[in-house]
Design a protein around this motif. Structure first.
Motif, PDB file in Angstrom:
ATOM      1  N   ILE A  45      17.697 -51.590  15.223  1.00 57.81           N
ATOM      2  CA  ILE A  45      16.738 -52.601  14.782  1.00 57.81           C
ATOM      3  C   ILE A  45      15.540 -52.508  15.709  1.00 57.81           C
ATOM      4  O   ILE A  45      15.661 -52.746  16.914  1.00 57.81           O
ATOM      5  N   ARG A  46      14.406 -52.118  15.154  1.00 62.12           N
ATOM      6  CA  ARG A  46      13.193 -51.867  15.922  1.00 62.12           C
ATOM      7  C   ARG A  46      11.979 -52.309  15.116  1.00 62.12           C
ATOM      8  O   ARG A  46      12.076 -52.669  13.946  1.00 62.12           O
ATOM      9  N   GLY A  47      10.817 -52.226  15.756  1.00 63.02           N
ATOM     10  CA  GLY A  47       9.575 -52.467  15.054  1.00 63.02           C
ATOM     11  C   GLY A  47       9.338 -51.369  14.032  1.00 63.02           C
ATOM     12  O   GLY A  47       9.676 -50.200  14.275  1.00 63.02           O
ATOM     13  N   SER A  48       8.770 -51.713  12.892  1.00 60.40           N
ATOM     14  CA  SER A  48       8.588 -50.747  11.814  1.00 60.40           C
ATOM     15  C   SER A  48       7.580 -49.657  12.151  1.00 60.40           C
ATOM     16  O   SER A  48       7.460 -48.669  11.423  1.00 60.40           O
ATOM     17  N   ASP A  49       6.850 -49.814  13.253  1.00 58.03           N
ATOM     18  CA  ASP A  49       5.917 -48.768  13.660  1.00 58.03           C
ATOM     19  C   ASP A  49       6.617 -47.675  14.457  1.00 58.03           C
ATOM     20  O   ASP A  49       6.002 -46.685  14.825  1.00 58.03           O
ATOM     21  N   GLY A  60      -0.080 -65.835  14.634  1.00 63.50           N
ATOM     22  CA  GLY A  60      -0.598 -64.471  14.626  1.00 63.50           C
ATOM     23  C   GLY A  60       0.298 -63.573  13.791  1.00 63.50           C
ATOM     24  O   GLY A  60       1.520 -63.726  13.800  1.00 63.50           O
ATOM     25  N   ARG A  61      -0.288 -62.659  13.070  1.00 61.20           N
ATOM     26  CA  ARG A  61       0.476 -61.754  12.211  1.00 61.20           C
ATOM     27  C   ARG A  61      -0.119 -60.352  12.274  1.00 61.20           C
ATOM     28  O   ARG A  61      -1.314 -60.188  12.500  1.00 61.20           O
ATOM     29  N   ASP A  62       0.739 -59.354  12.043  1.00 62.54           N
ATOM     30  CA  ASP A  62       0.243 -58.010  11.786  1.00 62.54           C
ATOM     31  C   ASP A  62       1.104 -57.404  10.689  1.00 62.54           C
ATOM     32  O   ASP A  62       1.969 -58.081  10.129  1.00 62.54           O
ATOM     33  N   ASP A  63       0.855 -56.147  10.368  1.00 61.43           N
ATOM     34  CA  ASP A  63       1.537 -55.549   9.218  1.00 61.43           C
ATOM     35  C   ASP A  63       2.865 -54.902   9.585  1.00 61.43           C
ATOM     36  O   ASP A  63       3.467 -54.203   8.777  1.00 61.43           O
ATOM     37  N   ARG A  64       3.348 -55.149  10.804  1.00 58.45           N
ATOM     38  CA  ARG A  64       4.635 -54.599  11.212  1.00 58.45           C
ATOM     39  C   ARG A  64       5.754 -55.595  10.952  1.00 58.45           C
ATOM     40  O   ARG A  64       5.520 -56.763  10.648  1.00 58.45           O
ATOM     41  N   SER A  65       6.970 -55.133  11.100  1.00 57.57           N
ATOM     42  CA  SER A  65       8.124 -56.008  10.970  1.00 57.57           C
ATOM     43  C   SER A  65       9.230 -55.503  11.876  1.00 57.57           C
ATOM     44  O   SER A  65       9.230 -54.340  12.295  1.00 57.57           O
ATOM     45  N   TYR A  66      10.175 -56.378  12.205  1.00 62.96           N
ATOM     46  CA  TYR A  66      11.414 -55.938  12.833  1.00 62.96           C
ATOM     47  C   TYR A  66      12.309 -55.469  11.699  1.00 62.96           C
ATOM     48  O   TYR A  66      12.569 -56.219  10.749  1.00 62.96           O
ATOM     49  N   SER A  67      12.774 -54.235  11.797  1.00 59.61           N
ATOM     50  CA  SER A  67      13.432 -53.604  10.657  1.00 59.61           C
ATOM     51  C   SER A  67      14.753 -52.955  11.032  1.00 59.61           C
ATOM     52  O   SER A  67      14.964 -52.540  12.175  1.00 59.61           O
ATOM     53  N   LEU A  68      15.634 -52.870  10.041  1.00 58.15           N
ATOM     54  CA  LEU A  68      16.880 -52.124  10.160  1.00 58.15           C
ATOM     55  C   LEU A  68      16.586 -50.674   9.812  1.00 58.15           C
ATOM     56  O   LEU A  68      15.969 -50.391   8.782  1.00 58.15           O
TER      57      LEU A  68
END
Length: 300
Positions: free
Chosen positions: A142-146, A256-264
């Motif tokens: 589980i990491r940042g989508s970047d 605050g928001r950006d276009d990334r997500s924490y993802s599986l």
């Protein structure tokens, strides 16, 4: 076309992954000359060069770059097929998770997954580093989508939405009324999040973009905040209990928001693995339930 010898395919895959005949030879227990010979056989079989050979290094040709990920996926899939045949009923699932996600969200919920799947034993590895699935004994991260690659399957769990949090007492004692007041007190958390949030809130920081303490773990930042030592920039959804109880507050509603997500994330080549599919479906459902519950918290 007849399939090339498996030894040649394995030699190419390892050399392409390491960008080195020497390291491929070490991994495969072969000599460098043997690896070079197997790759030469493969190139002759398919009629195109796969590597540019230079005095001290090798680099993939365009054909090699096109072939490499597909060969890795095919070998992973072949390996998974044999694993599934010989796997014991008692399976192990190794997950690499960001420390904050592990301690505040995933680990407290794992008992429900294990109750439903008692044959699967889970090992949680906490780290901020990107996982190399080809070299590390990790099934899922589980990491940042970047931080993902084209050969990964990616499922968004939590959008990156961050905001400052503190105790109500701290806000009163330091007269935090406007976002600009945050420049006058101790601040913890990611500098990039602070810079983005302050700019979005209309605060002109000038040269005052320093951080009083950078730890890199949101749970530690929140622990300091709960002690009344300052304000932390975090993802509030991971601290829903503290928000709901009133131990933590958001002094301002701007997020605050950006276009990334924490993802599986896991390799596409492992999509047939039963233990991965079971965990994937469970964790996606848990994340959806968490987002819904957090949205229902008043004034969060």
């Amino acid at each position: 076309m007849k399939l090339p010898p498996i030894a040649a395919i394995r030699a190419f895959e390892a050399a392409a992954r390491h960008q080195s005949f020497t390291r491929a030879a070490e991994e495969l227990g072969m000599t460098q000359a043997a690896v070079s010979y197997q790759i030469k056989l493969l190139e002759e079989r398919i009629g195109v060069p796969l590597f540019v050979r230079e005095p001290r290094q090798v680099t993939l040709t365009a054909a090699g770059r096109k072939l490499s990920p597909k060969v890795t996926e095919a070998l992973d899939l072949l390996g998974s097929a044999f694993v599934e045949v010989v796997e014991k009923p008692d399976l192990h699932l190794i997950i690499s998770v960001l420390p904050t996600v592990a301690s505040t969200w995933l680990v407290p919920r794992l008992s429900s997954f294990q109750a439903a799947n008692p044959e699967i034993r889970i090992k949680v590895h906490t780290s901020n580093d990107l996982v190399d699935f080809a070299r590390e004994d990790i099934d899922i991260m589980i990491r940042g989508s970047d931080n993902v690659l084209p050969e990964h399957e990616v499922f968004a769990l939590f959008p990156m939405e961050y905001a400052p949090v503190c105790t109500a007492d701290f806000r009163e004692r330091h007269s935090i009324v406007n976002p600009a007041d945050l420049l006058k007190i101790r601040r913890f958390g990611a500098q990039s999040w602070w810079a983005s949030w302050l700019a979005g809130a209309g605060v002109q920081t000038g040269d005052d973009n320093r951080m009083d303490l950078v730890v890199g773990v949101q749970t530690i930042d929140v622990a300091l905040t709960l002690q009344g030592q300052g304000v932390a920039m975090v993802m509030p959804i991971f601290f829903a209990d503290e928000m709901k109880s009133g131990r933590l507050i958001r002094p301002f509603q701007y997020v605050g928001r950006d276009d990334r997500s924490y993802s599986l994330v896991y390799p596409k080549s492992r999509h047939r693995s039963r233990k991965i599919r079971l965990f994937r479906d469970w964790v996606i459902a848990e994340a959806e339930a968490t987002r819904s519950a957090f949205a229902a918290i008043p004034n969060q």
